[in-house]
Design a protein around this motif. Structure first.
Motif, PDB file in Angstrom:
ATOM      1  N   GLU A 112     -43.916  -9.414  -4.804  1.00 45.37           N
ATOM      2  CA  GLU A 112     -44.074 -10.126  -3.537  1.00 45.37           C
ATOM      3  C   GLU A 112     -42.756 -10.349  -2.810  1.00 45.37           C
ATOM      4  OE1 GLU A 112     -46.315 -13.697  -4.115  1.00 45.37           O
ATOM      5  OE2 GLU A 112     -47.973 -12.633  -5.065  1.00 45.37           O
ATOM      6  N   GLU A 113     -41.662 -10.546  -3.556  1.00 40.81           N
ATOM      7  CA  GLU A 113     -40.374 -10.848  -2.930  1.00 40.81           C
ATOM      8  C   GLU A 113     -39.579  -9.613  -2.526  1.00 40.81           C
ATOM      9  OE1 GLU A 113     -41.059 -11.956  -6.084  1.00 40.81           O
ATOM     10  OE2 GLU A 113     -41.514 -14.069  -5.783  1.00 40.81           O
ATOM     11  N   GLY A 114     -39.960  -8.426  -3.040  1.00 42.51           N
ATOM     12  CA  GLY A 114     -39.197  -7.224  -2.718  1.00 42.51           C
ATOM     13  C   GLY A 114     -39.481  -6.094  -3.691  1.00 42.51           C
ATOM     14  N   ILE A 115     -38.456  -5.284  -3.946  1.00 34.81           N
ATOM     15  CA  ILE A 115     -38.594  -4.084  -4.774  1.00 34.81           C
ATOM     16  C   ILE A 115     -37.602  -4.143  -5.926  1.00 34.81           C
ATOM     17  CG2 ILE A 115     -38.353  -1.569  -4.809  1.00 34.81           C
ATOM     18  CD1 ILE A 115     -39.166  -1.565  -1.863  1.00 34.81           C
ATOM     19  N   ILE A 116     -38.080  -3.818  -7.117  1.00 36.66           N
ATOM     20  CA  ILE A 116     -37.210  -3.632  -8.274  1.00 36.66           C
ATOM     21  C   ILE A 116     -37.022  -2.132  -8.416  1.00 36.66           C
ATOM     22  CG2 ILE A 116     -36.965  -3.889 -10.756  1.00 36.66           C
ATOM     23  CD1 ILE A 116     -38.863  -6.314 -10.568  1.00 36.66           C
ATOM     24  N   CYS A 117     -35.779  -1.697  -8.348  1.00 41.32           N
ATOM     25  CA  CYS A 117     -35.477  -0.268  -8.449  1.00 41.32           C
ATOM     26  C   CYS A 117     -34.339  -0.102  -9.453  1.00 41.32           C
ATOM     27  CB  CYS A 117     -35.093   0.297  -7.090  1.00 41.32           C
ATOM     28  SG  CYS A 117     -34.910   2.083  -7.076  1.00 41.32           S
ATOM     29  N   GLY A 118     -34.683   0.375 -10.647  1.00 41.70           N
ATOM     30  CA  GLY A 118     -33.677   0.459 -11.701  1.00 41.70           C
ATOM     31  C   GLY A 118     -33.260  -0.942 -12.102  1.00 41.70           C
ATOM     32  N   ALA A 119     -31.965  -1.176 -12.137  1.00 45.08           N
ATOM     33  CA  ALA A 119     -31.444  -2.495 -12.503  1.00 45.08           C
ATOM     34  C   ALA A 119     -31.067  -3.295 -11.268  1.00 45.08           C
ATOM     35  CB  ALA A 119     -30.250  -2.339 -13.426  1.00 45.08           C
ATOM     36  N   ARG A 120     -31.737  -3.062 -10.164  1.00 46.78           N
ATOM     37  CA  ARG A 120     -31.444  -3.770  -8.929  1.00 46.78           C
ATOM     38  C   ARG A 120     -32.713  -4.343  -8.331  1.00 46.78           C
ATOM     39  NH1 ARG A 120     -27.584  -2.909  -5.275  1.00 46.78           N
ATOM     40  NH2 ARG A 120     -28.529  -4.755  -4.420  1.00 46.78           N
ATOM     41  N   PHE A 121     -32.590  -5.518  -7.751  1.00 50.05           N
ATOM     42  CA  PHE A 121     -33.664  -6.115  -6.973  1.00 50.05           C
ATOM     43  C   PHE A 121     -33.259  -6.065  -5.515  1.00 50.05           C
ATOM     44  CE2 PHE A 121     -35.305  -9.817  -4.701  1.00 50.05           C
ATOM     45  CZ  PHE A 121     -36.655  -9.506  -4.744  1.00 50.05           C
ATOM     46  N   ILE A 122     -34.163  -5.578  -4.677  1.00 50.89           N
ATOM     47  CA  ILE A 122     -33.898  -5.466  -3.241  1.00 50.89           C
ATOM     48  C   ILE A 122     -34.915  -6.344  -2.521  1.00 50.89           C
ATOM     49  CG2 ILE A 122     -33.554  -3.861  -1.329  1.00 50.89           C
ATOM     50  CD1 ILE A 122     -33.849  -1.652  -3.656  1.00 50.89           C
ATOM     51  N   GLY A 123     -34.455  -7.438  -1.947  1.00 48.82           N
ATOM     52  CA  GLY A 123     -35.330  -8.318  -1.177  1.00 48.82           C
ATOM     53  C   GLY A 123     -35.780  -7.635   0.111  1.00 48.82           C
ATOM     54  N   TRP A 124     -36.929  -8.039   0.633  1.00 49.20           N
ATOM     55  CA  TRP A 124     -37.472  -7.392   1.826  1.00 49.20           C
ATOM     56  C   TRP A 124     -36.507  -7.459   3.002  1.00 49.20           C
ATOM     57  CZ3 TRP A 124     -40.823  -4.136   0.592  1.00 49.20           C
ATOM     58  CH2 TRP A 124     -41.844  -4.397  -0.324  1.00 49.20           C
ATOM     59  N   ARG A 125     -35.839  -8.581   3.167  1.00 55.79           N
ATOM     60  CA  ARG A 125     -34.961  -8.711   4.333  1.00 55.79           C
ATOM     61  C   ARG A 125     -33.683  -7.876   4.204  1.00 55.79           C
ATOM     62  NH1 ARG A 125     -33.668 -13.296   1.410  1.00 55.79           N
ATOM     63  NH2 ARG A 125     -31.442 -13.734   1.311  1.00 55.79           N
ATOM     64  N   LYS A 126     -33.352  -7.447   2.991  1.00 58.01           N
ATOM     65  CA  LYS A 126     -32.160  -6.625   2.803  1.00 58.01           C
ATOM     66  C   LYS A 126     -32.409  -5.145   3.080  1.00 58.01           C
ATOM     67  CE  LYS A 126     -29.895  -9.645  -0.451  1.00 58.01           C
ATOM     68  NZ  LYS A 126     -29.312  -9.794  -1.773  1.00 58.01           N
ATOM     69  N   ILE A 127     -33.674  -4.741   3.096  1.00 60.33           N
ATOM     70  CA  ILE A 127     -33.999  -3.339   3.349  1.00 60.33           C
ATOM     71  C   ILE A 127     -33.895  -3.084   4.853  1.00 60.33           C
ATOM     72  CG2 ILE A 127     -35.754  -1.551   3.181  1.00 60.33           C
ATOM     73  CD1 ILE A 127     -36.897  -3.053   0.769  1.00 60.33           C
ATOM     74  N   LYS A 128     -33.011  -2.172   5.211  1.00 65.48           N
ATOM     75  CA  LYS A 128     -32.820  -1.833   6.622  1.00 65.48           C
ATOM     76  C   LYS A 128     -33.775  -0.742   7.067  1.00 65.48           C
ATOM     77  CE  LYS A 128     -29.500  -4.719   7.089  1.00 65.48           C
ATOM     78  NZ  LYS A 128     -29.830  -6.016   7.605  1.00 65.48           N
ATOM     79  N   SER A 129     -33.995   0.267   6.208  1.00 60.40           N
ATOM     80  CA  SER A 129     -34.888   1.366   6.554  1.00 60.40           C
ATOM     81  C   SER A 129     -35.275   2.122   5.289  1.00 60.40           C
ATOM     82  CB  SER A 129     -34.216   2.315   7.550  1.00 60.40           C
ATOM     83  OG  SER A 129     -33.088   2.916   6.957  1.00 60.40           O
ATOM     84  N   PHE A 130     -36.233   3.024   5.469  1.00 61.40           N
ATOM     85  CA  PHE A 130     -36.627   3.909   4.386  1.00 61.40           C
ATOM     86  C   PHE A 130     -37.029   5.245   4.992  1.00 61.40           C
ATOM     87  CE2 PHE A 130     -40.616   2.223   5.808  1.00 61.40           C
ATOM     88  CZ  PHE A 130     -41.542   3.232   5.590  1.00 61.40           C
ATOM     89  N   GLU A 131     -37.024   6.265   4.167  1.00 62.20           N
ATOM     90  CA  GLU A 131     -37.448   7.578   4.624  1.00 62.20           C
ATOM     91  C   GLU A 131     -38.012   8.360   3.453  1.00 62.20           C
ATOM     92  OE1 GLU A 131     -34.254  10.427   5.606  1.00 62.20           O
ATOM     93  OE2 GLU A 131     -32.890   8.842   4.960  1.00 62.20           O
ATOM     94  N   PHE A 132     -38.841   9.337   3.774  1.00 59.94           N
ATOM     95  CA  PHE A 132     -39.378  10.245   2.774  1.00 59.94           C
ATOM     96  C   PHE A 132     -38.838  11.635   3.085  1.00 59.94           C
ATOM     97  CE2 PHE A 132     -42.280   7.642   0.455  1.00 59.94           C
ATOM     98  CZ  PHE A 132     -42.634   6.639   1.331  1.00 59.94           C
ATOM     99  N   ALA A 133     -38.196  12.230   2.111  1.00 62.06           N
ATOM    100  CA  ALA A 133     -37.662  13.577   2.268  1.00 62.06           C
ATOM    101  C   ALA A 133     -38.432  14.502   1.332  1.00 62.06           C
ATOM    102  CB  ALA A 133     -36.176  13.609   1.933  1.00 62.06           C
TER     103      ALA A 133
END
Length: 195
Positions: A112-133
């Motif tokens: 609910e608070e964001g994304i866990i990616c590996g050993a990092r937590f990324i809060g929703w407000r810290k994500i600037k953008s995303f893309e699919f390649a």
């Protein structure tokens, strides 16, 4: 100058301990995605293997490795402070394990608070953008695994870092895109087939 570098390095160690503690706390939260073994099978942090569930029992090897590396860095820092003269090379060698911390845990989860990616937590407000390649012939992950070829790499961008994740199904890609749009994360338009 020597004191400044020592304080700076101590702050870096404390910052990484904080990040690790944050990951351990976030792993206890309710997982929104992936919820099933089928969803786990189509998400990869590394091209060769699928992710493990973000539970303590499935991540115990990575957690123990993380703690051992922390202990090594802290002990070497203390030994360097009290028993050795000041050497730049000591601090550079201690920085190497710290730079690779995010690759130790093989997990990806949306909470609910964001994304866990590996050993990092990324809060929703810290994500600037995303893309699919698309992982095509010119992509760096092409050829690592048959399941990865001609699939997608999701790249999450924050202010200072990028976090890649491999998606091997279009259905999962659409689920992730939908969740990220719900949290007002901007998607970069990717020009496919650029020549």
């Amino acid at each position: 100058m020597e004191l400044f570098i020592e304080i700076f390095f101590a702050v870096i160690i404390l910052f990484w301990i904080y990040r690790f503690a944050l990951i351990l706390v976030k792993m206890k939260r309710k997982i929104i995605l992936p919820n099933s073994d089928d969803e786990l099978a189509v998400i990869r942090k590394f091209p060769q293997k699928i992710i493990n569930p973000p539970t303590f029992s499935k991540q115990i090897g990575g957690i123990i490795t993380y703690v051992l590396i922390f202990l090594y860095v802290i002990i070497m820092f203390i030994v360097g402070q009290f028993f050795l003269e000041f050497y730049w090379s000591l601090y550079l060698l201690l920085m190497l394990p710290i730079l690779q911390f995010s690759n130790i845990l093989n997990m990806f989860a949306i909470i609910e608070e964001g994304i866990i990616c590996g050993a990092r937590f990324i809060g929703w407000r810290k994500i600037k953008s995303f893309e699919f390649a698309t992982i095509d012939f010119d992509h760096r992950f092409y050829g690592y695994s048959i399941e990865v070829n001609n699939q997608y790499e999701m790249i999450i961008k924050t202010r200072f870092e990028t976090f890649p994740c491999i998606i091997t199904s279009e259905e999962m890609m659409e689920k992730l895109r939908s969740i990220l749009y719900q949290h007002n994360v901007r998607e970069l338009e990717l020009a496919e087939n650029e020549l």
